[in-house]
Design a protein around this motif. Structure first.
Motif, PDB file in Angstrom:
ATOM      1  N   PHE A  87       0.819  -1.206   0.000  1.00 46.18           N
ATOM      2  CA  PHE A  87       0.000   0.000   0.000  1.00 46.18           C
ATOM      3  C   PHE A  87       0.857   1.262   0.000  1.00 46.18           C
ATOM      4  CE2 PHE A  87      -2.443   3.278   2.342  1.00 46.18           C
ATOM      5  CZ  PHE A  87      -3.428   3.487   1.405  1.00 46.18           C
ATOM      6  N   GLU A  88       1.993   1.211   0.669  1.00 45.73           N
ATOM      7  CA  GLU A  88       2.885   2.373   0.693  1.00 45.73           C
ATOM      8  C   GLU A  88       3.352   2.730  -0.707  1.00 45.73           C
ATOM      9  OE1 GLU A  88       7.251   3.478   2.550  1.00 45.73           O
ATOM     10  OE2 GLU A  88       5.813   2.400   3.807  1.00 45.73           O
ATOM     11  N   PHE A  89       3.642   1.700  -1.514  1.00 43.30           N
ATOM     12  CA  PHE A  89       4.046   1.941  -2.895  1.00 43.30           C
ATOM     13  C   PHE A  89       2.898   2.565  -3.685  1.00 43.30           C
ATOM     14  CE2 PHE A  89       4.266   0.344  -7.307  1.00 43.30           C
ATOM     15  CZ  PHE A  89       5.444   0.935  -7.708  1.00 43.30           C
ATOM     16  N   LEU A  90       1.682   2.108  -3.418  1.00 42.91           N
ATOM     17  CA  LEU A  90       0.513   2.605  -4.130  1.00 42.91           C
ATOM     18  C   LEU A  90       0.241   4.074  -3.811  1.00 42.91           C
ATOM     19  CD1 LEU A  90      -1.649   1.568  -6.084  1.00 42.91           C
ATOM     20  CD2 LEU A  90      -3.094   1.104  -4.109  1.00 42.91           C
ATOM     21  N   ILE A  91       0.311   4.444  -2.535  1.00 44.55           N
ATOM     22  CA  ILE A  91       0.087   5.841  -2.174  1.00 44.55           C
ATOM     23  C   ILE A  91       1.207   6.725  -2.718  1.00 44.55           C
ATOM     24  CG2 ILE A  91       1.158   5.478   0.095  1.00 44.55           C
ATOM     25  CD1 ILE A  91      -1.510   8.091  -0.757  1.00 44.55           C
ATOM     26  N   SER A  92       2.414   6.170  -2.808  1.00 49.01           N
ATOM     27  CA  SER A  92       3.531   6.923  -3.405  1.00 49.01           C
ATOM     28  C   SER A  92       3.243   7.248  -4.861  1.00 49.01           C
ATOM     29  CB  SER A  92       4.831   6.129  -3.284  1.00 49.01           C
ATOM     30  OG  SER A  92       5.155   5.875  -1.935  1.00 49.01           O
ATOM     31  N   LEU A  93       2.693   6.272  -5.593  1.00 51.58           N
ATOM     32  CA  LEU A  93       2.339   6.507  -6.993  1.00 51.58           C
ATOM     33  C   LEU A  93       1.280   7.606  -7.118  1.00 51.58           C
ATOM     34  CD1 LEU A  93       2.139   2.914  -8.554  1.00 51.58           C
ATOM     35  CD2 LEU A  93       3.957   4.597  -8.797  1.00 51.58           C
ATOM     36  N   CYS A  94       0.300   7.575  -6.233  1.00 50.66           N
ATOM     37  CA  CYS A  94      -0.761   8.590  -6.256  1.00 50.66           C
ATOM     38  C   CYS A  94      -0.184   9.987  -6.019  1.00 50.66           C
ATOM     39  CB  CYS A  94      -1.825   8.271  -5.211  1.00 50.66           C
ATOM     40  SG  CYS A  94      -2.800   6.786  -5.562  1.00 50.66           S
ATOM     41  N   CYS A 137      -3.463  20.503   3.188  1.00 51.45           N
ATOM     42  CA  CYS A 137      -4.720  19.750   3.287  1.00 51.45           C
ATOM     43  C   CYS A 137      -4.898  18.692   2.202  1.00 51.45           C
ATOM     44  CB  CYS A 137      -5.910  20.714   3.260  1.00 51.45           C
ATOM     45  SG  CYS A 137      -5.919  21.830   1.839  1.00 51.45           S
ATOM     46  N   GLY A 138      -3.818  18.331   1.515  1.00 54.86           N
ATOM     47  CA  GLY A 138      -3.968  17.383   0.410  1.00 54.86           C
ATOM     48  C   GLY A 138      -3.672  15.945   0.751  1.00 54.86           C
ATOM     49  N   PHE A 139      -3.023  15.686   1.880  1.00 56.76           N
ATOM     50  CA  PHE A 139      -2.604  14.320   2.195  1.00 56.76           C
ATOM     51  C   PHE A 139      -3.797  13.395   2.400  1.00 56.76           C
ATOM     52  CE2 PHE A 139      -1.192  10.997   5.191  1.00 56.76           C
ATOM     53  CZ  PHE A 139      -0.224  10.404   4.401  1.00 56.76           C
ATOM     54  N   GLU A 140      -4.810  13.852   3.108  1.00 59.72           N
ATOM     55  CA  GLU A 140      -5.979  13.003   3.374  1.00 59.72           C
ATOM     56  C   GLU A 140      -6.707  12.650   2.089  1.00 59.72           C
ATOM     57  OE1 GLU A 140      -6.976  11.396   5.966  1.00 59.72           O
ATOM     58  OE2 GLU A 140      -5.226  12.124   7.069  1.00 59.72           O
ATOM     59  N   ASP A 141      -6.804  13.609   1.164  1.00 60.96           N
ATOM     60  CA  ASP A 141      -7.441  13.329  -0.121  1.00 60.96           C
ATOM     61  C   ASP A 141      -6.658  12.278  -0.896  1.00 60.96           C
ATOM     62  OD1 ASP A 141      -9.439  15.147   0.399  1.00 60.96           O
ATOM     63  OD2 ASP A 141      -8.443  16.793  -0.655  1.00 60.96           O
ATOM     64  N   LEU A 142      -5.333  12.383  -0.864  1.00 59.78           N
ATOM     65  CA  LEU A 142      -4.497  11.403  -1.541  1.00 59.78           C
ATOM     66  C   LEU A 142      -4.610  10.030  -0.888  1.00 59.78           C
ATOM     67  CD1 LEU A 142      -1.357  13.633  -2.151  1.00 59.78           C
ATOM     68  CD2 LEU A 142      -2.711  12.517  -3.929  1.00 59.78           C
ATOM     69  N   MET A 143      -4.704  10.006   0.431  1.00 62.64           N
ATOM     70  CA  MET A 143      -4.864   8.741   1.142  1.00 62.64           C
ATOM     71  C   MET A 143      -6.181   8.074   0.747  1.00 62.64           C
ATOM     72  SD  MET A 143      -2.458   7.635   3.116  1.00 62.64           S
ATOM     73  CE  MET A 143      -3.454   6.542   4.144  1.00 62.64           C
ATOM     74  N   LEU A 149      -8.310   3.042  -4.712  1.00 62.08           N
ATOM     75  CA  LEU A 149      -7.596   2.288  -5.736  1.00 62.08           C
ATOM     76  C   LEU A 149      -7.145   0.931  -5.203  1.00 62.08           C
ATOM     77  CD1 LEU A 149      -6.362   2.198  -8.552  1.00 62.08           C
ATOM     78  CD2 LEU A 149      -4.353   3.380  -7.653  1.00 62.08           C
ATOM     79  N   ALA A 150      -6.692   0.905  -3.953  1.00 64.16           N
ATOM     80  CA  ALA A 150      -6.230  -0.346  -3.353  1.00 64.16           C
ATOM     81  C   ALA A 150      -7.357  -1.381  -3.289  1.00 64.16           C
ATOM     82  CB  ALA A 150      -5.667  -0.085  -1.961  1.00 64.16           C
ATOM     83  N   ARG A 151      -8.541  -0.923  -2.917  1.00 61.99           N
ATOM     84  CA  ARG A 151      -9.678  -1.851  -2.834  1.00 61.99           C
ATOM     85  C   ARG A 151     -10.045  -2.392  -4.204  1.00 61.99           C
ATOM     86  NH1 ARG A 151     -11.589   2.567   0.456  1.00 61.99           N
ATOM     87  NH2 ARG A 151     -11.303   2.107   2.683  1.00 61.99           N
ATOM     88  N   LYS A 152      -9.904  -1.561  -5.225  1.00 54.44           N
ATOM     89  CA  LYS A 152     -10.243  -1.998  -6.577  1.00 54.44           C
ATOM     90  C   LYS A 152      -9.301  -3.095  -7.072  1.00 54.44           C
ATOM     91  CE  LYS A 152     -12.414   2.270  -8.228  1.00 54.44           C
ATOM     92  NZ  LYS A 152     -12.344   3.387  -9.220  1.00 54.44           N
ATOM     93  N   VAL A 153      -8.024  -3.011  -6.686  1.00 53.14           N
ATOM     94  CA  VAL A 153      -7.045  -3.988  -7.169  1.00 53.14           C
ATOM     95  C   VAL A 153      -6.764  -5.076  -6.136  1.00 53.14           C
ATOM     96  CG1 VAL A 153      -5.955  -2.299  -8.681  1.00 53.14           C
ATOM     97  CG2 VAL A 153      -5.107  -2.557  -6.350  1.00 53.14           C
ATOM     98  N   GLY A 154      -7.528  -5.073  -5.033  1.00 50.89           N
ATOM     99  CA  GLY A 154      -7.409  -6.143  -4.065  1.00 50.89           C
ATOM    100  C   GLY A 154      -6.239  -6.045  -3.117  1.00 50.89           C
ATOM    101  N   ILE A 155      -5.818  -4.817  -2.786  1.00 51.62           N
ATOM    102  CA  ILE A 155      -4.705  -4.596  -1.854  1.00 51.62           C
ATOM    103  C   ILE A 155      -5.268  -4.092  -0.531  1.00 51.62           C
ATOM    104  CG2 ILE A 155      -2.624  -3.231  -1.410  1.00 51.62           C
ATOM    105  CD1 ILE A 155      -2.124  -3.131  -4.377  1.00 51.62           C
ATOM    106  N   ASP A 156      -4.755  -4.626   0.564  1.00 52.05           N
ATOM    107  CA  ASP A 156      -5.172  -4.170   1.886  1.00 52.05           C
ATOM    108  C   ASP A 156      -4.686  -2.736   2.088  1.00 52.05           C
ATOM    109  OD1 ASP A 156      -6.239  -4.143   4.368  1.00 52.05           O
ATOM    110  OD2 ASP A 156      -4.709  -5.408   5.317  1.00 52.05           O
ATOM    111  N   PRO A 157      -5.586  -1.759   2.238  1.00 54.55           N
ATOM    112  CA  PRO A 157      -5.193  -0.344   2.299  1.00 54.55           C
ATOM    113  C   PRO A 157      -4.648   0.080   3.663  1.00 54.55           C
ATOM    114  CG  PRO A 157      -7.549  -0.511   2.488  1.00 54.55           C
ATOM    115  CD  PRO A 157      -7.054  -1.917   2.275  1.00 54.55           C
TER     116      PRO A 157
END
Length: 234
Positions: A87-94, A137-143, A149-157
């Motif tokens: 998930f850390e990699f995924l949020i980094s991409l976002c 105030c953008g971090f929560e929106d990105l999270m 996105l994580a739920r869509k691809v089956g990753i534990d967020p």
């Protein structure tokens, strides 16, 4: 075999990526060694030092017949899947997508042939304000975007605790250096990754902004009712 080369241009403040299609290369030996030798010959013909190159090659799976190549592919696939399922990699991409998309848009505007210096200053100022707003105030929106996105691809967020190597505390390190020890994994990521990226970007943007303001002040005497000072972005 198809060969394409991607080059990273770091001569300017704004990093640019260029990609060139070299052509179709005739190959007799489709083993890993055969492809490497053929590629090596092409690089020599192009006067490119192989030590300076990072590349990817695809041979339509013909190397699967070789035991060692098959093991290498399995290990690489396992590492790739492990990274994508983090998930850390995924949020980094976002984060990077959101920031670079905005920077790329402004960069293209600044590279216009007839960009005026006062307009360039305005664009940079808007970009600085954008980064400041994202920082506040953008971090929560990105999270939330990453969780969806994580739920869509089956990753534990959730963030997973990684093993951290222990070291002795140096004499010049204060309490604040270890203050994040009691923070949540999400807070640690926000402070040590997200805020660090934003702050470094803001420092660079503010330096560029101040530089353009100095240029405008220096060349203000050239302004008249019908002319503008143009800024050339290389």
């Amino acid at each position: 075999m198809t060969i394409a080369i991607r080059c990273v241009d770091i001569d300017d403040i704004i990093v640019k990526v260029h990609e060139f299609f070299i052509g179709f290369i005739n190959v007799e030996d489709t083993s890993g060694l055969g492809l490497f030798k053929r590629l090596e010959d092409v690089l020599i013909e192009l006067h490119l030092n192989i030590d300076d190159i990072r590349g990817q090659g695809y041979d339509n799976g013909s190397n699967m017949k070789e035991k060692h190549d098959q093991i290498g592919r399995i290990e690489a696939k396992g590492l790739w899947m492990y990274t994508l399922e983090d998930f850390e990699f995924l949020i980094s991409l976002c984060i990077w997508y959101k920031l670079l998309d905005k920077v790329n848009h402004v960069s293209k505007l600044l590279q216009q042939e007839y960009m005026e210096i006062d307009d360039a200053i305005t664009r940079l100022k808007e970009l600085i304000i954008y980064f400041e707003n994202v920082r506040e105030c953008g971090f929560e929106d990105l999270m939330e975007e990453a969780r969806t996105l994580a739920r869509k691809v089956g990753i534990d967020p959730v963030f997973v605790q990684k093993r951290v190597s222990r070291r002795s505390k140096k004499f010049d390190e204060g309490v604040n250096d270890y203050a994040h020890g009691n923070q949540s994994l999400e807070d640690k990521f926000r402070i040590t990754y997200f805020l660090r990226i934003i702050d470094q970007a803001l420092t660079s943007l503010r330096d560029r902004f101040e530089q353009l303001e100095r240029f405008e002040e220096l060349f203000e005497f050239l302004f008249n009712g019908n002319s503008k000072v143009l800024v050339k972005s290389n």
